[in-house]
Design a protein around this motif. Structure first.
Motif, PDB file in Angstrom:
ATOM      1  N   TRP A  87      -0.443   3.001  -7.381  1.00  0.00           N
ATOM      2  CA  TRP A  87      -0.637   3.045  -5.931  1.00  0.00           C
ATOM      3  C   TRP A  87      -2.102   2.847  -5.559  1.00  0.00           C
ATOM      4  O   TRP A  87      -2.447   2.059  -4.677  1.00  0.00           O
ATOM      5  CB  TRP A  87      -0.111   4.367  -5.373  1.00  0.00           C
ATOM      6  N   ASP A  88      -2.976   3.571  -6.237  1.00  0.00           N
ATOM      7  CA  ASP A  88      -4.402   3.499  -5.908  1.00  0.00           C
ATOM      8  C   ASP A  88      -5.049   2.197  -6.357  1.00  0.00           C
ATOM      9  O   ASP A  88      -6.125   1.844  -5.882  1.00  0.00           O
ATOM     10  CB  ASP A  88      -5.151   4.688  -6.530  1.00  0.00           C
ATOM     11  N   GLY A  89      -4.378   1.474  -7.253  1.00  0.00           N
ATOM     12  CA  GLY A  89      -4.928   0.215  -7.730  1.00  0.00           C
ATOM     13  C   GLY A  89      -4.536  -0.984  -6.881  1.00  0.00           C
ATOM     14  O   GLY A  89      -5.010  -2.103  -7.133  1.00  0.00           O
ATOM     15  N   TRP A  90      -3.692  -0.776  -5.867  1.00  0.00           N
ATOM     16  CA  TRP A  90      -3.258  -1.887  -5.030  1.00  0.00           C
ATOM     17  C   TRP A  90      -4.270  -2.152  -3.917  1.00  0.00           C
ATOM     18  O   TRP A  90      -4.876  -1.228  -3.376  1.00  0.00           O
ATOM     19  CB  TRP A  90      -1.874  -1.610  -4.439  1.00  0.00           C
ATOM     20  N   ASP A  91      -4.424  -3.424  -3.549  1.00  0.00           N
ATOM     21  CA  ASP A  91      -5.313  -3.822  -2.456  1.00  0.00           C
ATOM     22  C   ASP A  91      -4.543  -3.750  -1.139  1.00  0.00           C
ATOM     23  O   ASP A  91      -3.799  -4.668  -0.796  1.00  0.00           O
ATOM     24  CB  ASP A  91      -5.843  -5.237  -2.699  1.00  0.00           C
ATOM     25  N   TRP A  92      -4.729  -2.678  -0.415  1.00  0.00           N
ATOM     26  CA  TRP A  92      -3.979  -2.443   0.819  1.00  0.00           C
ATOM     27  C   TRP A  92      -4.529  -3.219   2.012  1.00  0.00           C
ATOM     28  O   TRP A  92      -3.989  -3.112   3.122  1.00  0.00           O
ATOM     29  CB  TRP A  92      -3.924  -0.953   1.122  1.00  0.00           C
ATOM     30  N   THR A  93      -5.585  -4.015   1.808  1.00  0.00           N
ATOM     31  CA  THR A  93      -6.092  -4.840   2.912  1.00  0.00           C
ATOM     32  C   THR A  93      -5.274  -6.114   3.078  1.00  0.00           C
ATOM     33  O   THR A  93      -5.375  -6.783   4.113  1.00  0.00           O
ATOM     34  CB  THR A  93      -7.566  -5.219   2.702  1.00  0.00           C
ATOM     35  N   GLN A  94      -4.474  -6.473   2.075  1.00  0.00           N
ATOM     36  CA  GLN A  94      -3.617  -7.653   2.189  1.00  0.00           C
ATOM     37  C   GLN A  94      -2.553  -7.391   3.256  1.00  0.00           C
ATOM     38  O   GLN A  94      -2.036  -6.282   3.355  1.00  0.00           O
ATOM     39  CB  GLN A  94      -2.954  -7.961   0.842  1.00  0.00           C
ATOM     40  N   GLN A  95      -2.223  -8.421   4.026  1.00  0.00           N
ATOM     41  CA  GLN A  95      -1.324  -8.258   5.169  1.00  0.00           C
ATOM     42  C   GLN A  95       0.019  -8.956   4.939  1.00  0.00           C
ATOM     43  O   GLN A  95       0.061 -10.074   4.415  1.00  0.00           O
ATOM     44  CB  GLN A  95      -1.974  -8.844   6.427  1.00  0.00           C
ATOM     45  N   TYR A  96       1.097  -8.293   5.383  1.00  0.00           N
ATOM     46  CA  TYR A  96       2.456  -8.788   5.197  1.00  0.00           C
ATOM     47  C   TYR A  96       3.256  -8.628   6.488  1.00  0.00           C
ATOM     48  O   TYR A  96       2.924  -7.804   7.340  1.00  0.00           O
ATOM     49  CB  TYR A  96       3.156  -8.026   4.060  1.00  0.00           C
ATOM     50  N   ARG A 114      -0.670   9.688   2.719  1.00  0.00           N
ATOM     51  CA  ARG A 114      -1.515   8.543   2.346  1.00  0.00           C
ATOM     52  C   ARG A 114      -0.658   7.312   2.070  1.00  0.00           C
ATOM     53  O   ARG A 114      -1.034   6.196   2.428  1.00  0.00           O
ATOM     54  CB  ARG A 114      -2.359   8.897   1.123  1.00  0.00           C
ATOM     55  N   GLN A 115       0.482   7.505   1.433  1.00  0.00           N
ATOM     56  CA  GLN A 115       1.432   6.405   1.201  1.00  0.00           C
ATOM     57  C   GLN A 115       1.751   5.685   2.504  1.00  0.00           C
ATOM     58  O   GLN A 115       1.653   4.466   2.608  1.00  0.00           O
ATOM     59  CB  GLN A 115       2.748   6.972   0.649  1.00  0.00           C
ATOM     60  N   PHE A 116       2.173   6.471   3.492  1.00  0.00           N
ATOM     61  CA  PHE A 116       2.561   5.880   4.766  1.00  0.00           C
ATOM     62  C   PHE A 116       1.380   5.183   5.438  1.00  0.00           C
ATOM     63  O   PHE A 116       1.540   4.104   6.016  1.00  0.00           O
ATOM     64  CB  PHE A 116       3.141   6.948   5.685  1.00  0.00           C
ATOM     65  N   ALA A 117       0.200   5.786   5.354  1.00  0.00           N
ATOM     66  CA  ALA A 117      -0.994   5.169   5.952  1.00  0.00           C
ATOM     67  C   ALA A 117      -1.318   3.841   5.263  1.00  0.00           C
ATOM     68  O   ALA A 117      -1.662   2.849   5.924  1.00  0.00           O
ATOM     69  CB  ALA A 117      -2.181   6.119   5.868  1.00  0.00           C
ATOM     70  N   ASP A 118      -1.207   3.803   3.950  1.00  0.00           N
ATOM     71  CA  ASP A 118      -1.472   2.564   3.212  1.00  0.00           C
ATOM     72  C   ASP A 118      -0.481   1.475   3.596  1.00  0.00           C
ATOM     73  O   ASP A 118      -0.849   0.317   3.831  1.00  0.00           O
ATOM     74  CB  ASP A 118      -1.411   2.813   1.699  1.00  0.00           C
ATOM     75  N   MET A 119       0.794   1.831   3.660  1.00  0.00           N
ATOM     76  CA  MET A 119       1.811   0.844   4.014  1.00  0.00           C
ATOM     77  C   MET A 119       1.601   0.336   5.441  1.00  0.00           C
ATOM     78  O   MET A 119       1.770  -0.857   5.715  1.00  0.00           O
ATOM     79  CB  MET A 119       3.210   1.433   3.833  1.00  0.00           C
ATOM     80  N   GLN A 120       1.215   1.220   6.336  1.00  0.00           N
ATOM     81  CA  GLN A 120       0.934   0.807   7.713  1.00  0.00           C
ATOM     82  C   GLN A 120      -0.214  -0.193   7.753  1.00  0.00           C
ATOM     83  O   GLN A 120      -0.151  -1.194   8.472  1.00  0.00           O
ATOM     84  CB  GLN A 120       0.592   2.032   8.572  1.00  0.00           C
ATOM     85  N   SER A 121      -1.257   0.058   6.973  1.00  0.00           N
ATOM     86  CA  SER A 121      -2.427  -0.826   7.002  1.00  0.00           C
ATOM     87  C   SER A 121      -2.117  -2.202   6.418  1.00  0.00           C
ATOM     88  O   SER A 121      -2.783  -3.184   6.747  1.00  0.00           O
ATOM     89  CB  SER A 121      -3.610  -0.190   6.251  1.00  0.00           C
ATOM     90  N   ALA A 122      -1.073  -2.296   5.565  1.00  0.00           N
ATOM     91  CA  ALA A 122      -0.724  -3.570   4.944  1.00  0.00           C
ATOM     92  C   ALA A 122       0.190  -4.419   5.828  1.00  0.00           C
ATOM     93  O   ALA A 122       0.540  -5.535   5.458  1.00  0.00           O
ATOM     94  CB  ALA A 122      -0.059  -3.327   3.588  1.00  0.00           C
ATOM     95  N   LEU A 123       0.555  -3.892   6.990  1.00  0.00           N
ATOM     96  CA  LEU A 123       1.440  -4.625   7.899  1.00  0.00           C
ATOM     97  C   LEU A 123       0.650  -5.325   8.996  1.00  0.00           C
ATOM     98  O   LEU A 123      -0.264  -4.745   9.597  1.00  0.00           O
ATOM     99  CB  LEU A 123       2.423  -3.665   8.565  1.00  0.00           C
ATOM    100  N   ARG A 124       1.031  -6.560   9.263  1.00  0.00           N
ATOM    101  CA  ARG A 124       0.485  -7.265  10.418  1.00  0.00           C
ATOM    102  C   ARG A 124       0.998  -6.606  11.700  1.00  0.00           C
ATOM    103  O   ARG A 124       2.068  -5.993  11.697  1.00  0.00           O
ATOM    104  CB  ARG A 124       0.925  -8.733  10.405  1.00  0.00           C
ATOM    105  N   PRO A 125       0.288  -6.753  12.823  1.00  0.00           N
ATOM    106  CA  PRO A 125       0.840  -6.297  14.094  1.00  0.00           C
ATOM    107  C   PRO A 125       2.211  -6.939  14.322  1.00  0.00           C
ATOM    108  O   PRO A 125       2.395  -8.132  14.100  1.00  0.00           O
ATOM    109  CB  PRO A 125      -0.182  -6.782  15.118  1.00  0.00           C
ATOM    110  N   GLY A 126       3.176  -6.132  14.713  1.00  0.00           N
ATOM    111  CA  GLY A 126       4.544  -6.615  14.873  1.00  0.00           C
ATOM    112  C   GLY A 126       5.332  -6.643  13.588  1.00  0.00           C
ATOM    113  O   GLY A 126       6.521  -6.952  13.595  1.00  0.00           O
ATOM    114  N   GLY A 127       4.686  -6.307  12.472  1.00  0.00           N
ATOM    115  CA  GLY A 127       5.370  -6.281  11.181  1.00  0.00           C
ATOM    116  C   GLY A 127       6.300  -5.085  11.074  1.00  0.00           C
ATOM    117  O   GLY A 127       6.214  -4.120  11.837  1.00  0.00           O
ATOM    118  N   ARG A 128       7.161  -5.152  10.104  1.00  0.00           N
ATOM    119  CA  ARG A 128       8.252  -4.190   9.968  1.00  0.00           C
ATOM    120  C   ARG A 128       8.084  -3.360   8.700  1.00  0.00           C
ATOM    121  O   ARG A 128       7.864  -3.897   7.618  1.00  0.00           O
ATOM    122  CB  ARG A 128       9.553  -4.976   9.905  1.00  0.00           C
TER     123      ARG A 128
END
Length: 197
Positions: A87-96, A114-128
């Motif tokens: 989890w900590d080794g993933w680049d959460w700045t990438q957008q999906y 932190r999991q939820f925050a990381d997943m939120q940051s990896a989503l584009r606006p309007g992403g699911r």
């Protein structure tokens, strides 16, 4: 722990069919959209999404699981961009366009935040965001999931964690599972799908 568990089996621990939330909700798939499958295990969910025409990236900390995911994708004739990473080794700045967390309840409350925050940051606006897992009623059944009630999801917990998002599905239900040897029997499940503002 997960590498040991996957290596102990010569077969796919959770089978090769996707978690039921995916085929049961075909509206989740957007052809050509990008998806990240977190802690994806042996690839049953990422491969399914790729088979539906999505551009899928996945990661898991277990090299054995990722190797099986690569074989599963090859056998299905699709490409999944697989990675061995924790989890900590993933680049959460990438957008999906979609981030899927399916049966990722290895996290207690502090890490889950932190999991939820990381997943939120990896989503584009309007992403699911797509979460699928167990409810507290699952504990003690012996049909899958961790033994810790605090790791389980409730509707209230998920709605609160994604306050301000457009909730497309929030559903608690019972279902008989047959997923390899890892998930077998009646299960207390919950689905949560929401769009990022």
């Amino acid at each position: 722990m997960w590498e040991d568990r996957y290596r102990a089996s010569d077969d796919y621990l959770f089978g090769t069919a996707p978690a039921a939330i995916l085929p049961d909700n075909p509206w989740l798939v957007r052809q050509g959209a990008s998806a990240l499958c977190v802690a994806d295990g042996e690839g049953r969910n990422s491969v399914y999404l790729a088979m539906q025409g999505m551009q899928v990236t996945s990661f898991d900390p277990s090299p054995t699981a990722v190797k099986r995911a690569q074989h599963l994708a090859r056998d299905a004739g699709v490409v999944v961009n697989t990675h061995v990473a924790d989890w900590d080794g993933w680049d959460w700045t990438q957008q999906y366009d979609m981030v899927a967390g399916i049966f990722i309840q290895f996290a207690g409350p502090d890490f889950r935040e932190r999991q939820f925050a990381d997943m939120q940051s990896a989503l584009r606006p309007g992403g699911r965001i797509l979460l699928h897992g167990y409810r507290p009623e699952q504990v003690g059944r012996g049909t899958g999931g961790p033994p810790n009630v605090e790791n389980m999801y409730t509707e209230a917990l998920l709605r609160d964690a994604f306050a301000g998002w457009t909730i497309e599905r929030c559903c608690a239900y019972e279902k008989d599972q047959r997923a390899g040897s890892g998930h077998v029997g009646q299960a207390a499940l919950i689905d949560f799908v929401a769009r990022k503002p």
